[in-house]
Design an enzyme around this catalytic site. Structure first.
Site: not given
Lengths: 584, 584
Positions: A436-438
Site C-alpha cells: 500500500y501507499e504505492g
C-alpha cells in the site's frame, strides 16, 4: 516481555550521528522550543506508552480482528480506551501545527516515535497515522476556517482521518478515478462514488471520521489532472464543530486480510455526501503528493518497526532455547542456547544490520523533510534529497523488513509458525507495507525515472557529496569499507546515465527500477554505516562494540548483494519485454 | 479458474530432458510395467483429480481450519470424502510396494504428482504425504508381518500415518528425545511421552492412525544413538487387522498456525500406549533417515507447488487487470493489462525461471532415488547424488518458493492482501516448508558439512561431470551460459575446500552453510537450464520459445545472485562469532 524501544540507539542517532540539536538551532520554529533533553524526554515517554499501552494490544487484536456488526465497525477490544489515552497525550498531534493544538515536533524526531509505534502494533498505529496524515494535508492545503474547524479535533483524537483514493478500477493508476463531485449553490459539493482499501475508513475510536476524497468535477479534464480533493466528514459538522446528521458516508464492508487484522480496511460508499473542496480545483493529486512524502516515509518505517519487534522476540528466544552444541561460542554444557550457532547469529545480525542502517536513513530523511518545512531559507537540495530518499525508504525498508521478519521467525523453528508465539504476525503485517501507499514497484519507477535520471543524476550527486564529506572524516581502518561504498555510488551514477541513454524509456525504467532501487538501497545503507562508524567515538563502549560488529557483518556479508542487483538492473529491457503475452 | 497442472512441461521433462523411458528400461522393477504412455496417462489423471477434487477444497479449508471438538479432531469439510476418493484411486500408494497393494511407480514420476498435489492444496496433501511416508518406512524396515498388516491399509487410505519425532525440548536436536519405551513380556513395548508438531497426528480421514514414534529404551545409550522407532497405532490392531480398543494415544491440542490451517498439527500424548519395534533397537534415527530423503524431497516440492499455483493466479490476473499504459508491449488503448509492464513481467518471470528449473531438479533427484532403489546394480554414484541433492532441493525449492509466492502476491497489488483473492494463502502455507522436516538451516549444515566437504568434494564432482556431459552437447549459441555455470561450479569446489581447510569446523560450516547452499542452488539451476536448452529441439515451438525466454532471464537477471551468496559464504566465521552474546 513486550517490545522495548531501542532508546539508546535512537538517542545516539539524534545526538552523535546527525547532530540534531545543531540542526534545530538553525530552524526558527525549533530553536526556542526544542533541545536534546526535550527530545530525549519525548522519546522516553514514547517508549513507555508504546511498551505499556500499545504493545499488549497487538496479539489479541490480531486474533479478534475488526468486527462489522449492524452498520457498526468495531476496532478490537481495548483499542478505544488506548486510542483515547494516546491521543489525549498529544501523540497524534506530535508533528502537528502548534497554532491549532499540535506539538510542532520535527519529523527527525517523529520517525523514531513512528518506529516505536509500529513495533508495538501496526494495526493500532495505522488509525493514528492516517489521522495525522489527513491533518497534515488540511494543514498544508486548507483555508483558515478548515484548519480551525478540523485540526484541533484531529490532533486531540476526538475525530479521526482517512484518505480515500483507490477505486476498484483505479489502484496504481489514479487516472481512472470515477467518484464524482457536483457543485452545490452553497459552495459545497455532493460526492458520489465508491472507494476501496480505505484504512480506518470506519471505526469506533473517534466521534467523527474526516475523509479526504479524491473525486472528479463535472467539467474536469480527463486523466489525473482532473482530480480534486474534498473533505467529507462521516457526520456533518457545524461551523462551531458540533456534529450533525449522517452525511451519506457508508462502510459497505470490511476486508478480511492476511495481516493488520486490527486495522479496519473498508469499502466506502459516498452517497451524495456533502464535501468541501480542499486546495485548488483539479489539483487534488498535487495536494495529496505534498503529504505523500510524509506518509510514504511512515509506511517505510512500518517495515523497520516490524523488523525491530521481531528481532527482539528472536534474540530473547535464541538466548533461552537450548538445542545442539556450539563451536567456539559454546558454553560447554550438554546443550547450548541456539545463539551460539553461527547460522542463528547470521539471521539475527542480518536483521540488525539492515534495521539499524534503515533507522539512520529514516532519521536523515526526516531531517531533510524538516529542512524543507522549517528551514530558515528555501533549501532546494533538501527538497531534492527528500524526493530521492522517500521512495527509497518506503520500498527498501519494507522489502528488507520482510526479509528481517522472516529471519526472526526462522530462528524460532517450528514454534515460529504457531500463532501464539507472536512472531509470525510480523511477517503477515509487514507484507502490506510493501503493497500500500504505492506498491514498491511504483516507488521504484518514481525513484529511477523521476528522481535519479533527471538533471544528470543531480539528486544522486547530493548523496555522493554527503559520502565525500563522510569519507573525509572516516578513520583509516575503515577505508576499505569507504572504498566499496564510493565505488558503488560511481557505478550507480554511471548505470543510471547508461539506462537513460537507451531507447524506449518506459520499458527501460520499468525493467530496471526495482533492482536499481535495491542496489541504491545497499549503497545508501553502506553510507549510513560509514556515518555511524564516524560517530562511534562519542558512543558508550557497549553500543560502539555492537555497531562495529554489525558494520563488519554488513560490509562483508550483505554488501555483496549490491553487484547482483546492479547487474540485474542494467540488463536490456528486451529480456523481459520480448516474451509474448501468450507464453505467460 | 482452478489450478491446472503444467502437464506439457512435466511430460517434456520426463521424455526429452531426462529420457525417462530409457532409464526405466534399465530398472528390472519397471521395464515391464512402465512406459511413457502409461506415465503420461497417470499424469493426466493426476492433473484431473488435483484440479477437480483437491484444489476446490483449498481456500475453504484455510478459512474453516481444523476443529478440535470433544476429543475429536475434524479436518475441514469435504476433506473426508475427497480423501477417500483420492486413496481409493490408489494415489496414496503411488510409490508403494506392489506386493502389498502399492502401485510401485518411480519417484521420478512421483515428484511430478507431488507437485500437482501441493499446488492444489498443501493442507490436504500433507495427510496423504505423511501416510505414504509412514508406509515407506514400514516397507523399508518392517518385518513381513508388519508389512502385511499395515501396508495395504495405508495404501488404501483406510488407515493414515504420522511421524512422531519432535518433543518440546527436542526439535532440531533429537539427542534430547525423552519418550520412553518399556519392553513387555509379549515382545511389545509401552510407549510414554509427549510429541509436538505432529502433522496429521489425529483427524477423521481414516479409521486408524499409525504413528511411527521415536523413543528411548531403558538400557539405551544417551544421545541420538539411543533412539528406537516404534509403530504405535491409535487403535489397537489384531493380527488380522481388525480394530480393537483405544491405545493410549491422545491428541492434547491442535496448534493454531500461520498457514496450512486445514492440516492437523497436533500435540500427541502417549500414555502407556502399546508399540511395536520397527527395525533394530537403538537404530531408530537411521531407520528414519532412509525415508527422510523421500520426505525431504516431497517437502521441497511443496515449495515448487506453492510457487506454481501462485504463478498461475498471478498471470491470469496480470492479463486481465488494466492499469497504466505500457511501453513497447502496449496494446495502444487508454489502459493496458498490467502484463505489459516490465516490472510485472520481472516478477512473473522470476517465479517461472526458478520454478521450472526446480521442477527439472526434482525430476533429476527423483531419478537418482529410483536408481538407488530400483537399479539393477548397486549405484554408489546415484546414492552420493541423492545425499547431495535432497537437502539442496528441500531448502532451495522452499526458499525460492517464498520469493516466488511473494512476487505472485505483489502482482495483485492491494487485492493480493485480501484473503478472498486466495494468493496470500500460498505465502503463508509455503513458510512452513522452510521450517519443518529439518529447518533450511539444518539442511544447509548437512549439505555443506556432510555432503560437499567430505572426500575432496566427490559428490559435487559428480554434478560437475553431469555438467561436462551437458556442455559437450550444448549448442554453441549458449556457450556463454555454459561458461558461467562451469565457472560457478569451479568456484564452489574451490570454496568448499578452502572452508574445509580452516580451523574450527563447527563454526566454519555453520557460518557458511546457508549462503553456500544458495550459491549451489543458483549454479545447479543453471545446470538445469542448460539441460533444458539442450532438449529444446525435441519440444514444440511454443514450449521451446517460452523456455528460451526464461533461460535468458535466468542467466541475465537471476544468476548474478550466485556471486553474492558465494562471497558471503566464504567470509570468515569470526564475523558472526566474535560478537558477544550480551550485545545481541
Amino acid at each position: 516481555m513486550n517490545y522495548q524501544a531501542p532508546l539508546k540507539d535512537m538517542q545516539f542517532l539524534l545526538k552523535d550521528v546527525f547532530a540534531a540539536e545543531a540542526e534545530w538551532q538553525r530552524m526558527p520554529a525549533m530553536e526556542e522550543t526544542l533541545d536534546l533533553d526535550t527530545a530525549n524526554a519525548i522519546l522516553e515517554e514514547g517508549a513507555r506508552i508504546t511498551a505499556e499501552l500499545i504493545a499488549p494490544l497487538n496479539r489479541p487484536g490480531d486474533e479478534q480482528g475488526v468486527r462489522h456488526i449492524e452498520d457498526q465497525v468495531l476496532a478490537p477490544d481495548g483499542y478505544q480506551q488506548a486510542y483515547a489515552t494516546f491521543a489525549e497525550s498529544g501523540w497524534v498531534g506530535l508533528g502537528g501545527d502548534p497554532e491549532y493544538g499540535g506539538m510542532g515536533m520535527p519529523k527527525m524526531l517523529g520517525v523514531l516515535f513512528d518506529e516505536m509505534c509500529y513495533s508495538a502494533s501496526n494495526a493500532f498505529t495505522l488509525y493514528a497515522s492516517l489521522t495525522a496524515g489527513a491533518a497534515l494535508c488540511i494543514s498544508s492545503h486548507g483555508d483558515e476556517a478548515q484548519k480551525a474547524l478540523y485540526l484541533p479535533k484531529l490532533y486531540s483524537g476526538e475525530w479521526a482521518g482517512a484518505m480515500d483514493m483507490t477505486e476498484p478500477q483505479a489502484g496504481s493508476d489514479l487516472r481512472n478515478v470515477r467518484t464524482k463531485a457536483e457543485p452545490m449553490d452553497d459552495g459545497s459539493y455532493r460526492i458520489t462514488g465508491t472507494k476501496i482499501f480505505i484504512t480506518g475508513g470506519d471505526h469506533d475510536l473517534a466521534d467523527n471520521i474526516v475523509h479526504l476524497v479524491l473525486a472528479r468535477l463535472p467539467d474536469a479534464p480527463a486523466g489525473s489532472r482532473g482530480l480534486s480533493l474534498f473533505i467529507v466528514p462521516k457526520y456533518q459538522v457545524t461551523e462551531q464543530g458540533q456534529l450533525g446528521e449522517s452525511n451519506g458516508v457508508v462502510c459497505g464492508s470490511v476486508e478480511h486480510k492476511m495481516g493488520i487484522k486490527g486495522s479496519a480496511t473498508c469499502v466506502m460508499h459516498f452517497e451524495q455526501a456533502q464535501g468541501y473542496l480542499l486546495g485548488k480545483k483539479n489539483r487534488g493529486l498535487i495536494a495529496m503528493f505534498t503529504m505523500m512524502n510524509y506518509e510514504r516515509l511512515s509506511i517505510g518505517i512500518q517495515g523497520l518497526g516490524c523488523a525491530e519487534a521481531s528481532y527482539q522476540m528472536a534474540t530473547r528466544y535464541a538466548k533461552e532455547r537450548q538445542q545442539g552444541q556450539g563451536g567456539s561460542a559454546s558454553l560447554g554444557g550438554e546443550s547450548d542456547p541456539i545463539l551460539v550457532h553461527a547460522d542463528v547469529r547470521r539471521m539475527l545480525m542480518t536483521n540488525a544490520a539492515l534495521t539499524e542502517a534503515g533507522r539512520a536513513l529514516a532519521v536523515m530523511t526526516g531531517l531533510q523533510l524538516d529542512k524543507v518545512k522549517y528551514g530558515a531559507a528555501v533549501d532546494p537540495e533538501a527538497d531534492m534529497l527528500v524526493g530521492l530518499l522517500v521512495p527509497l525508504c518506503k520500498a527498501f525498508f519494507t522489502d528488507t523488513g520482510l526479509e528481517s521478519t522472516v529471519h526472526s521467525q526462522q530462528v524460532f523453528g517450528g514454534h515460529g509458525y504457531i500463532r501464539e508465539t507472536g512472531v509470525e504476525q510480523w511477517v503477515r503485517d509487514v507484507r502490506i507495507a510493501q503493497i500500500y501507499e504505492g506498491t514498491n514497484g511504483i516507488q521504484a519507477l518514481d525513484l529511477l525515472g523521476r528522481k535519479v535520471m533527471p538533471k544528470q543524476g543531480a539528486a544522486l550527486k547530493l548523496l555522493m557529496q554527503m559520502l565525500d564529506d563522510t569519507l573525509s572524516v572516516l578513520p583509516a581502518n575503515y577505508a576499505g569499507y569507504g572504498d566499496k561504498v564510493a565505488q558503488a555510488f560511481d557505478q550507480l551514477l554511471d548505470g543510471a546515465m547508461a539506462l537513460k541513454a537507451r531507447d524506449g524509456q518506459a520499458d527501460v525504467v520499468n525493467a530496471a527500477a526495482v533492482d536499481y532501487l535495491h542496489a541504491l538501497g545497499y549503497a545508501t545503507y553502506g553510507l549510513m554505516w560509514l556515518k555511524i562508524l564516524v560517530a562511534l567515538p562519542q558512543a558508550d563502549e557497549e553500543l560502539a562494540a555492537r555497531k562495529r560488529h554489525l558494520a563488519q557483518f554488513y560490509f562483508e556479508r550483505l554488501f555483496p548483494r549490491f553487484n547482483a542487483y546492479l547487474t540485474a538492473a542494467l540488463v536490456d529491457a528486451s529480456v523481459t519485454q520480448e516474451m509474448p503475452a501468450a507464453l505467460f
